[in-house]
Design a protein around this motif. Structure first.
Motif, PDB file in Angstrom:
ATOM      1  N   LEU A   1     -33.175 -41.802   8.944  1.00 41.13           N
ATOM      2  CA  LEU A   1     -31.921 -41.069   9.067  1.00 41.13           C
ATOM      3  C   LEU A   1     -31.919 -40.284  10.366  1.00 41.13           C
ATOM      4  O   LEU A   1     -32.978 -39.949  10.874  1.00 41.13           O
ATOM      5  N   GLY A   2     -30.747 -40.000  10.882  1.00 43.28           N
ATOM      6  CA  GLY A   2     -30.702 -39.122  12.041  1.00 43.28           C
ATOM      7  C   GLY A   2     -29.914 -39.680  13.203  1.00 43.28           C
ATOM      8  O   GLY A   2     -29.172 -40.648  13.071  1.00 43.28           O
ATOM      9  N   ASN A   3     -30.129 -39.042  14.369  1.00 43.93           N
ATOM     10  CA  ASN A   3     -29.316 -39.344  15.542  1.00 43.93           C
ATOM     11  C   ASN A   3     -29.456 -40.773  16.030  1.00 43.93           C
ATOM     12  O   ASN A   3     -28.488 -41.369  16.488  1.00 43.93           O
ATOM     13  N   THR A   4     -30.679 -41.314  15.961  1.00 42.29           N
ATOM     14  CA  THR A   4     -30.905 -42.651  16.536  1.00 42.29           C
ATOM     15  C   THR A   4     -29.948 -43.659  15.936  1.00 42.29           C
ATOM     16  O   THR A   4     -29.361 -44.476  16.655  1.00 42.29           O
ATOM     17  N   VAL A   5     -29.803 -43.614  14.597  1.00 38.23           N
ATOM     18  CA  VAL A   5     -28.938 -44.588  13.933  1.00 38.23           C
ATOM     19  C   VAL A   5     -27.515 -44.465  14.449  1.00 38.23           C
ATOM     20  O   VAL A   5     -26.905 -45.459  14.859  1.00 38.23           O
ATOM     21  N   SER A   6     -26.988 -43.243  14.474  1.00 33.05           N
ATOM     22  CA  SER A   6     -25.598 -43.060  14.916  1.00 33.05           C
ATOM     23  C   SER A   6     -25.421 -43.558  16.340  1.00 33.05           C
ATOM     24  O   SER A   6     -24.437 -44.238  16.660  1.00 33.05           O
ATOM     25  N   ILE A   7     -26.370 -43.212  17.207  1.00 34.08           N
ATOM     26  CA  ILE A   7     -26.233 -43.594  18.615  1.00 34.08           C
ATOM     27  C   ILE A   7     -26.265 -45.113  18.757  1.00 34.08           C
ATOM     28  O   ILE A   7     -25.456 -45.699  19.481  1.00 34.08           O
ATOM     29  N   LEU A   8     -27.173 -45.761  18.017  1.00 32.35           N
ATOM     30  CA  LEU A   8     -27.259 -47.216  18.116  1.00 32.35           C
ATOM     31  C   LEU A   8     -26.015 -47.895  17.551  1.00 32.35           C
ATOM     32  O   LEU A   8     -25.569 -48.914  18.077  1.00 32.35           O
ATOM     33  N   ILE A   9     -25.457 -47.328  16.471  1.00 30.81           N
ATOM     34  CA  ILE A   9     -24.247 -47.915  15.901  1.00 30.81           C
ATOM     35  C   ILE A   9     -23.094 -47.802  16.902  1.00 30.81           C
ATOM     36  O   ILE A   9     -22.341 -48.754  17.111  1.00 30.81           O
TER      37      ILE A   9
ATOM     38  N   LEU B   1     -12.384 -46.346  21.603  1.00 27.78           N
ATOM     39  CA  LEU B   1     -11.756 -46.317  20.277  1.00 27.78           C
ATOM     40  C   LEU B   1     -12.721 -46.814  19.211  1.00 27.78           C
ATOM     41  O   LEU B   1     -12.879 -46.201  18.151  1.00 27.78           O
ATOM     42  N   ARG B   2     -13.389 -47.928  19.501  1.00 26.47           N
ATOM     43  CA  ARG B   2     -14.359 -48.462  18.545  1.00 26.47           C
ATOM     44  C   ARG B   2     -15.483 -47.470  18.305  1.00 26.47           C
ATOM     45  O   ARG B   2     -15.922 -47.264  17.183  1.00 26.47           O
ATOM     46  N   ALA B   3     -15.967 -46.861  19.397  1.00 24.39           N
ATOM     47  CA  ALA B   3     -17.082 -45.930  19.292  1.00 24.39           C
ATOM     48  C   ALA B   3     -16.688 -44.733  18.437  1.00 24.39           C
ATOM     49  O   ALA B   3     -17.477 -44.251  17.625  1.00 24.39           O
ATOM     50  N   TRP B   4     -15.468 -44.298  18.584  1.00 21.86           N
ATOM     51  CA  TRP B   4     -14.998 -43.122  17.860  1.00 21.86           C
ATOM     52  C   TRP B   4     -14.953 -43.398  16.362  1.00 21.86           C
ATOM     53  O   TRP B   4     -15.314 -42.573  15.543  1.00 21.86           O
ATOM     54  N   ILE B   5     -14.489 -44.600  15.993  1.00 20.65           N
ATOM     55  CA  ILE B   5     -14.501 -44.985  14.582  1.00 20.65           C
ATOM     56  C   ILE B   5     -15.936 -45.084  14.088  1.00 20.65           C
ATOM     57  O   ILE B   5     -16.296 -44.576  13.026  1.00 20.65           O
ATOM     58  N   ALA B   6     -16.775 -45.734  14.910  1.00 21.40           N
ATOM     59  CA  ALA B   6     -18.148 -45.986  14.484  1.00 21.40           C
ATOM     60  C   ALA B   6     -18.915 -44.690  14.283  1.00 21.40           C
ATOM     61  O   ALA B   6     -19.686 -44.568  13.333  1.00 21.40           O
ATOM     62  N   VAL B   7     -18.692 -43.718  15.171  1.00 18.72           N
ATOM     63  CA  VAL B   7     -19.502 -42.502  15.063  1.00 18.72           C
ATOM     64  C   VAL B   7     -19.152 -41.748  13.784  1.00 18.72           C
ATOM     65  O   VAL B   7     -20.034 -41.243  13.087  1.00 18.72           O
ATOM     66  N   VAL B   8     -17.869 -41.717  13.443  1.00 23.81           N
ATOM     67  CA  VAL B   8     -17.484 -41.014  12.216  1.00 23.81           C
ATOM     68  C   VAL B   8     -18.081 -41.717  10.986  1.00 23.81           C
ATOM     69  O   VAL B   8     -18.660 -41.086  10.109  1.00 23.81           O
ATOM     70  N   GLY B   9     -17.974 -43.048  10.956  1.00 26.39           N
ATOM     71  CA  GLY B   9     -18.531 -43.796   9.830  1.00 26.39           C
ATOM     72  C   GLY B   9     -20.036 -43.664   9.743  1.00 26.39           C
ATOM     73  O   GLY B   9     -20.599 -43.453   8.664  1.00 26.39           O
ATOM     74  N   ALA B  10     -20.708 -43.753  10.900  1.00 26.46           N
ATOM     75  CA  ALA B  10     -22.167 -43.680  10.903  1.00 26.46           C
ATOM     76  C   ALA B  10     -22.633 -42.315  10.447  1.00 26.46           C
ATOM     77  O   ALA B  10     -23.615 -42.200   9.711  1.00 26.46           O
ATOM     78  N   GLU B  11     -21.907 -41.272  10.861  1.00 23.95           N
ATOM     79  CA  GLU B  11     -22.322 -39.925  10.459  1.00 23.95           C
ATOM     80  C   GLU B  11     -22.182 -39.720   8.957  1.00 23.95           C
ATOM     81  O   GLU B  11     -22.986 -39.021   8.349  1.00 23.95           O
ATOM     82  N   MET B  12     -21.142 -40.329   8.375  1.00 24.17           N
ATOM     83  CA  MET B  12     -20.972 -40.187   6.929  1.00 24.17           C
ATOM     84  C   MET B  12     -22.200 -40.703   6.199  1.00 24.17           C
ATOM     85  O   MET B  12     -22.606 -40.165   5.175  1.00 24.17           O
ATOM     86  N   LEU B  13     -22.773 -41.792   6.720  1.00 22.42           N
ATOM     87  CA  LEU B  13     -23.843 -42.446   5.990  1.00 22.42           C
ATOM     88  C   LEU B  13     -25.223 -42.029   6.452  1.00 22.42           C
ATOM     89  O   LEU B  13     -26.171 -42.074   5.688  1.00 22.42           O
ATOM     90  N   ALA B  14     -25.358 -41.651   7.721  1.00 20.12           N
ATOM     91  CA  ALA B  14     -26.708 -41.546   8.259  1.00 20.12           C
ATOM     92  C   ALA B  14     -27.096 -40.172   8.764  1.00 20.12           C
ATOM     93  O   ALA B  14     -28.232 -39.983   9.174  1.00 20.12           O
ATOM     94  N   SER B  15     -26.203 -39.183   8.762  1.00 19.60           N
ATOM     95  CA  SER B  15     -26.704 -37.907   9.264  1.00 19.60           C
ATOM     96  C   SER B  15     -26.769 -36.926   8.121  1.00 19.60           C
ATOM     97  O   SER B  15     -26.209 -37.137   7.056  1.00 19.60           O
TER      98      SER B  15
END
Lengths: 266, 274
Positions: free
Chosen positions: A125-133, A193-207
């Motif tokens: 869990l953590g920043n790495t996952v969000s950044i990679l997503i 735009l894609r990154a913005w969607i991805a970061v919100v989704g990734a944070e829900m699950l991984a941070s």
């Protein structure tokens, strides 16, 4: 009603727009105050504003937004650093295109967020996952737009530059890069735009502590609908700011000034 | 999903029959072989635990096992059903609102600010709120997917209707078309390439978030649920098989559904070059 008033088209548009927004807000407020639904689920606008204000004042909202932006910009920068040169080289050199194009076509249809569970297992869990997503989400629009931009540079310009004695270096910086720039900027926009969607989704699950996506998801557990709506407003505001101000001004400073695309009529 | 790419039309050397088709296939397969071989070497070298980084044959075995047991087809069917239900919702609402906005100045004035406020918020961010209001389950999942994919449909339909050439509209009116025929024979075909672009982008968006929505909405079946559920048991092979299936469906949606649809309508009517 408004149609018959002696005002200009523009004023009428603004007037009608504000009426629509106010009407929706009033409907929402009336439903919230009617007591049909639990106030925890449907907070009044006043409460949402108050929550937003408190969260901004005590710095939590800024911290959430800063963390989200940090993850987003890291992934986005990584995607530019990898995707832009790769896309340009794919446009310039046939073997590179032949190697990477099938891979990109196979990976692109996989939504970035589907990788979240896999990445969580691999990187924790953590920043790495969000950044990679974010990287995964932003890479393909960046790369493919750079590729099509380079390929769509007018052949005539290349020949003209060649005939006027431009070497490879000058050809690249003076002809190919400016020629491909409208596509590259479109790529940046799409990637954002894609990154913005991805970061919100990734944070829900991984941070697990900070981030706008996380705060929305976490607020659900405690039925804090006011916090959720307040965070939605912040997410929308950041997205809007980037789209209009940042990319709009990049576009004006580069491709519009070079005459590559015309500004849309106001 | 690749809207920017398909617009570029770069002439290529016509391939020679026979041998060169084989070479084209080899060129296509080569990158996958390289990446596959690298994956295999890494997996067998034991750098990472095999549980977390399974070799390709394990992934294929997991795929086969789940398919034979009928688990994977059911997950796929449920996911597709949800996707299409949401997408139909978005298509109906999006095209209606978009056409209204394109045709009537009044509708445009009233609706545009509302749509512009909703659009920059990523759809996934609404998901928890909608689930709070409508409960977990299919209804919320479909609603979120529909809501998210409606925006690109609205914007593109609106642009498309406004982009219909004024001269076509005027000549149809001069030749005595009533409003109904004007719409049916001029405006709709004229706007259709844009509407298709919108539907395509909408479907791509819906597909991108459906996986997560399935997890958040805690639906009992679905590909998103499959891969997130497999994480709990460290079944990386199942997860990767699920991700591969998701990729294949995404590719199939683009290639089989939209390219066909486009071919049968706008290309045949001469509105667009294939």
């Amino acid at each position: 009603m408004i149609g018959s008033l002696p005002v200009s088209d523009r004023t009428r548009s603004i007037l009608r727009g504000s009426i629509a927004v106010l009407a929706v807000a009033a409907c929402y407020e009336a439903t919230a105050r009617s007591g049909w639904f639990a106030p925890a689920l449907l907070p009044t606008l006043q409460k949402v504003t108050a929550t937003l204000w408190v969260m901004i004042l005590d710095g939590t909202m800024l911290h959430h937004a800063a963390m989200t932006l940090y993850r987003m910009l890291c992934g986005f920068a990584l995607a530019i650093v990898v995707g832009l040169p790769l896309g340009i080289m794919m446009g310039r050199f046939r073997p590179i295109e032949r190697f990477f194009m099938p891979l990109a076509s196979a990976l692109m249809p996989i939504p970035s967020l589907a990788w979240v569970p896999v990445f969580i297992l691999w990187f924790g869990l953590g920043n790495t996952v969000s950044i990679l997503i974010v990287f995964y989400a932003a890479l393909f629009p960046m790369m493919l737009n750079a590729w099509s931009g380079v390929r769509s540079v007018n052949q005539l310009w290349l020949r003209a530059a060649g005939a006027m004695g431009a070497n490879e270096n000058a050809m690249f910086w003076k002809v190919i890069l400016p020629g491909a720039s409208p596509f590259i900027i479109t790529g940046l926009r799409q990637a954002f735009l894609r990154a913005w969607i991805a970061v919100v989704g990734a944070e829900m699950l991984a941070s697990s502590d900070w981030g706008l996506g996380w705060v929305i998801y976490d607020a659900k557990e405690f039925l804090n609908a006011d916090v959720m709506i307040a965070s939605l407003v912040v997410i929308g505001a950041i997205g809007f700011t980037f789209e209009r101000l940042v990319f709009g001004s990049i576009e004006r400073a580069t491709v519009q000034r070079w005459g590559m695309v015309r500004a849309a009529k106001a | 999903m690749t809207d920017a790419v398909s617009t570029v039309d770069v002439p290529r050397a016509a391939p020679v029959r026979g041998e060169s088709r084989l070479r084209a296939a080899a060129h296509l397969a080569f990158p996958f072989l390289v990446v596959g071989a690298m994956w295999e070497i890494t997996a067998h070298a034991g750098v990472f635990p095999a549980r977390l980084f399974p070799p390709l044959e394990d992934i294929a075995a997991a795929f086969w096992r789940l398919t034979v047991a009928g688990i994977l087809p059911r997950h796929v069917a449920e996911t597709l059903l949800r996707l299409f239900a949401g997408f139909v919702l978005a298509g109906v609402i999006g095209v209606t609102v978009g056409i209204a906005m394109g045709r009537s100045k009044r509708a445009e004035d009233y609706l545009l600010p509302l749509v512009s406020i909703g659009a920059p918020i990523p759809g996934i961010a609404y998901a928890p709120l909608i689930m709070l209001w409508f409960g977990l389950g299919n209804f919320s999942a479909i609603l979120i997917v529909g809501f998210v994919s409606a925006f690109p449909v609205i914007f593109n339909t609106w642009t498309g209707v406004k982009a219909v050439k004024e001269i076509w509209v005027r000549s149809a009116l001069v030749m005595g078309a009533d409003q109904h025929r004007l719409f049916r024979h001029v405006i709709l075909p004229g706007a259709l390439p844009y509407i298709f672009t919108g539907l395509r982008l909408g479907l791509a968006q819906a597909w991108r978030i459906l996986v997560v929505v399935e997890l958040l909405a805690a639906v009992p079946w679905g590909l998103g649920w499959l891969i997130f559920g497999a994480r709990e048991f460290l079944n990386t092979d199942v997860m990767l098989a699920g991700v591969a299936v998701i990729g294949m469906i995404g590719l199939a949606l683009e290639k089989l559904v939209f390219e066909r649809l486009e071919h049968y309508t706008v290309v045949r009517w001469g509105m667009m070059q294939s």
